[in-house]
Design a protein around this motif. Sequence first.
Motif: not given
Length: 93
Positions: A66-93
């Motif tokens: 993502v850092i090297a090729l930001p133009f290839r990354h399409k989804e920039w929003d944080r992913r949310l879990g089932e409870d509406g809380a943001p996912l931990p970093p390792k599940a968010d990219v």
Amino acid sequence: AGVAAALGSGGTGSGGGGVEDLAASMAMNYAGQAQGQLNRYTGSTLATLRYYFAVNQLYVLRKLRVIALPFRHKEWDRRLGEDGAPLPPKADV
């Protein structure tokens, strides 16, 4: 002589512990309390930070991509879990 008798022997002889034992006892008590507070503080702080550092190699590779090729990354929003809380970093990219 009255003060020395009231405080104990105060020397290094084999008499009663006196001031030295009292000071040693107070120091040990203080050290024990300080150790308990330190463990309580560092334990809670490390537990809080552990959430952010729980990553694996795949996460690091994806993040570098993502850092090297930001133009290839399409989804920039944080992913949310089932409870509406943001996912931990390792599940968010």
